[in-house]
Design a protein around this motif. Structure first.
Motif, PDB file in Angstrom:
ATOM      1  N   MET A  60       5.988   5.460  -4.169  1.00  0.00           N
ATOM      2  CA  MET A  60       6.905   5.317  -5.308  1.00  0.00           C
ATOM      3  C   MET A  60       6.196   5.352  -6.657  1.00  0.00           C
ATOM      4  O   MET A  60       6.861   5.469  -7.694  1.00  0.00           O
ATOM      5  N   ILE A  61       4.866   5.183  -6.662  1.00  0.00           N
ATOM      6  CA  ILE A  61       4.161   5.169  -7.952  1.00  0.00           C
ATOM      7  C   ILE A  61       3.264   6.411  -8.079  1.00  0.00           C
ATOM      8  O   ILE A  61       3.472   7.238  -8.968  1.00  0.00           O
ATOM      9  N   PHE A  62       2.299   6.565  -7.155  1.00  0.00           N
ATOM     10  CA  PHE A  62       1.288   7.620  -7.338  1.00  0.00           C
ATOM     11  C   PHE A  62       1.856   9.019  -7.054  1.00  0.00           C
ATOM     12  O   PHE A  62       1.802   9.903  -7.914  1.00  0.00           O
ATOM     13  N   LEU A  63       2.411   9.223  -5.840  1.00  0.00           N
ATOM     14  CA  LEU A  63       2.941  10.551  -5.512  1.00  0.00           C
ATOM     15  C   LEU A  63       4.110  10.926  -6.422  1.00  0.00           C
ATOM     16  O   LEU A  63       4.239  12.064  -6.868  1.00  0.00           O
ATOM     17  N   TYR A  64       4.976   9.934  -6.698  1.00  0.00           N
ATOM     18  CA  TYR A  64       6.130  10.177  -7.557  1.00  0.00           C
ATOM     19  C   TYR A  64       5.670  10.600  -8.960  1.00  0.00           C
ATOM     20  O   TYR A  64       6.184  11.575  -9.535  1.00  0.00           O
ATOM     21  N   VAL A  87       8.243   4.059   5.719  1.00  0.00           N
ATOM     22  CA  VAL A  87       7.327   3.246   6.530  1.00  0.00           C
ATOM     23  C   VAL A  87       7.044   1.921   5.822  1.00  0.00           C
ATOM     24  O   VAL A  87       7.006   0.858   6.453  1.00  0.00           O
ATOM     25  N   GLY A  88       6.889   1.974   4.482  1.00  0.00           N
ATOM     26  CA  GLY A  88       6.659   0.749   3.708  1.00  0.00           C
ATOM     27  C   GLY A  88       7.812  -0.233   3.803  1.00  0.00           C
ATOM     28  O   GLY A  88       7.601  -1.458   3.846  1.00  0.00           O
ATOM     29  N   LEU A  89       9.030   0.294   3.865  1.00  0.00           N
ATOM     30  CA  LEU A  89      10.200  -0.593   3.996  1.00  0.00           C
ATOM     31  C   LEU A  89      10.286  -1.170   5.403  1.00  0.00           C
ATOM     32  O   LEU A  89      10.586  -2.354   5.596  1.00  0.00           O
ATOM     33  N   LYS A  90      10.029  -0.305   6.412  1.00  0.00           N
ATOM     34  CA  LYS A  90      10.002  -0.769   7.805  1.00  0.00           C
ATOM     35  C   LYS A  90       9.002  -1.933   7.943  1.00  0.00           C
ATOM     36  O   LYS A  90       9.285  -2.946   8.593  1.00  0.00           O
ATOM     37  N   ALA A  91       7.834  -1.782   7.302  1.00  0.00           N
ATOM     38  CA  ALA A  91       6.784  -2.806   7.405  1.00  0.00           C
ATOM     39  C   ALA A  91       7.259  -4.140   6.855  1.00  0.00           C
ATOM     40  O   ALA A  91       7.023  -5.198   7.462  1.00  0.00           O
ATOM     41  N   VAL A  92       7.952  -4.132   5.696  1.00  0.00           N
ATOM     42  CA  VAL A  92       8.351  -5.426   5.127  1.00  0.00           C
ATOM     43  C   VAL A  92       9.503  -6.057   5.918  1.00  0.00           C
ATOM     44  O   VAL A  92       9.494  -7.266   6.162  1.00  0.00           O
ATOM     45  N   PHE A  93      10.460  -5.237   6.368  1.00  0.00           N
ATOM     46  CA  PHE A  93      11.560  -5.825   7.155  1.00  0.00           C
ATOM     47  C   PHE A  93      11.031  -6.381   8.482  1.00  0.00           C
ATOM     48  O   PHE A  93      11.395  -7.481   8.892  1.00  0.00           O
ATOM     49  N   LEU A 113       0.829  -1.211   0.000  1.00  0.00           N
ATOM     50  CA  LEU A 113       0.000   0.000   0.000  1.00  0.00           C
ATOM     51  C   LEU A 113       0.865   1.264   0.000  1.00  0.00           C
ATOM     52  O   LEU A 113       0.688   2.150  -0.841  1.00  0.00           O
ATOM     53  N   PHE A 114       1.836   1.315   0.932  1.00  0.00           N
ATOM     54  CA  PHE A 114       2.631   2.536   1.066  1.00  0.00           C
ATOM     55  C   PHE A 114       3.623   2.699  -0.094  1.00  0.00           C
ATOM     56  O   PHE A 114       3.934   3.823  -0.482  1.00  0.00           O
ATOM     57  N   MET A 115       4.138   1.591  -0.644  1.00  0.00           N
ATOM     58  CA  MET A 115       5.056   1.709  -1.778  1.00  0.00           C
ATOM     59  C   MET A 115       4.313   2.200  -3.029  1.00  0.00           C
ATOM     60  O   MET A 115       4.839   3.012  -3.784  1.00  0.00           O
ATOM     61  N   VAL A 116       3.086   1.717  -3.240  1.00  0.00           N
ATOM     62  CA  VAL A 116       2.309   2.181  -4.405  1.00  0.00           C
ATOM     63  C   VAL A 116       1.945   3.659  -4.239  1.00  0.00           C
ATOM     64  O   VAL A 116       2.077   4.451  -5.179  1.00  0.00           O
ATOM     65  N   ILE A 117       1.530   4.050  -3.026  1.00  0.00           N
ATOM     66  CA  ILE A 117       1.208   5.471  -2.802  1.00  0.00           C
ATOM     67  C   ILE A 117       2.457   6.337  -3.008  1.00  0.00           C
ATOM     68  O   ILE A 117       2.405   7.353  -3.701  1.00  0.00           O
TER      69      ILE A 117
END
Lengths: 247, 247
Positions: free
Chosen positions: B66-70, B105-111, B60-64
């Motif tokens: 790295m994709i949408f906001l970017y 936050v998206g990276l923290k979540a996956v690690f 969710l956070f990576m799409v928001i």
């Protein structure tokens, strides 16, 4: 991109040869890595007698066709910048017909490997890899036909060509990016499905992951080369004064 | 691309608003699809108390971010073409800082979801998705710092900016493509690992695959918009006669 329109000078070309060589290194390394992965780590190749090994032609032929040959077909306009434009067009179209032959055999291999699987066939076309891959191959075919009809077929007028060129260039690059993304997904699938200890990073995992990185590096380098304005083909004298407003 | 240098006319802009709207539709649909996939089909969200559900923040956070906001940060230069350039620079940099917060936050979540998994942690950084993803985030961070130092930090001279701009633009687009390829691989992984009947195409499989297609459509549309010469920002009077040879 704001340097566009700046006249090309010979000093601008100093990195060109190195970048083209770098693209060849990335491309050839990718072909070698996929051949080693399938030929050595995945037990080599067979045709319909062994559907499991027939699959192995799929990654090999798709990387040769949709990544390596396609990349070099795009680069042909920059590498042979001083040759007659008709020769380069024939080379560009010819390399992509060759790519399409590899792609057709590569697709036959994957469908066979699914349909002929014993005791039960594997379903086709359910992954994002297969969806984007099919879209990519269809667009690649349409782009070839459109390109032939516009730039090689003798009846298409200059006004049509001038109007079509930026779109042909944009879609050429976009389809190459789609091919790279599809390849990365295919590598991911194959790793998860057939490297049992993928998470322990065996040698095969490095071969597969570096294959993906080489494809990304190749495509990035190719797009850098073809979008730099100073590497563009200088217009021939007869192309100089084409009236842009004709269409 | 051969139309480059052609002066912009108001008639050239007729599709611009529709293309920007189309990009928003693709982007918002992608965010909704990933939210529905994680929030509904993958049982919603939690933090460290439930590492399995903490993972769901990652897509969710990576799409928001790295994709949408970017994507919208890149489009800002075209959408607000008639506003003061400094405001657009601050908006462009601000949106990407916001994207970086989502990414962190998206990276923290996956690690966390790997490291806190009971009874045994899941290994980190063994897939091509994780390798290309890490490279993409590092490049995104470097690009932000480089862009700030060159285009916002008051001390960088105009000659430096003119030299750096095409590279900043090329890498901006390249990193967005890397993000899209990484997202497609992430979708592939999550589908294989957690949709047990993926090959039977349940509703969840359509949600996931269409998420991937929306990301590809968004990125293609954004790159089309920013590379069309007629959609480029018209230079302000004071930018008109910058000597290109100064560097």
């Amino acid at each position: 991109m704001d340097m566009i329109g700046k006249p090309a000078r010979s000093s601008d070309m100093k990195y060109f040869t190195w970048l083209v060589l770098l693209a060849q290194v990335f491309g050839l390394t990718a072909v070698v890595l996929v051949a080693v992965w399938m030929g050595h780590f995945q037990q080599g190749f067979a045709w319909q007698s062994n559907p499991g090994l027939e699959f192995n032609y799929h990654p090999l032929f798709m990387v040769i066709g949709m990544i390596f040959l396609y990349s070099d077909a795009i680069l042909a306009y920059r590498v042979f910048r001083n040759d007659k434009k008709m020769y380069i067009k024939l080379l560009h179209a010819g390399m992509q017909i060759t790519a399409l032959i590899f792609v057709a055999v590569g697709l036959k291999a994957v469908f066979d490997s699914h349909n002929l699987k014993k005791p039960d066939p594997i379903p086709n076309l359910y992954t994002l890899h297969s969806w984007l891959g099919l879209i990519t191959v269809i667009l690649f075919g349409l782009q070839w036909v459109g390109g032939f009809a516009t730039f090689l077929f003798p009846k298409a007028g200059m006004a049509t060509r001038i109007m079509a060129l930026p779109h042909h260039q944009f879609w050429g690059i976009a389809i190459l990016c789609f091919a790279a993304a599809t390849a990365c997904m295919g590598i991911t699938e194959k790793c998860i499905f057939s490297i049992k200890d993928y998470s322990q990073r065996p040698t095969q995992a490095y071969v597969a992951n570096f294959l993906g990185l080489m494809i990304v590096c190749l495509v990035t380098t190719v797009i850098y080369i073809v979008t730099r304005p100073e590497y563009k083909r200088p217009p021939a004298p007869e192309e100089d004064h084409v009236p842009l407003e004709e269409n």
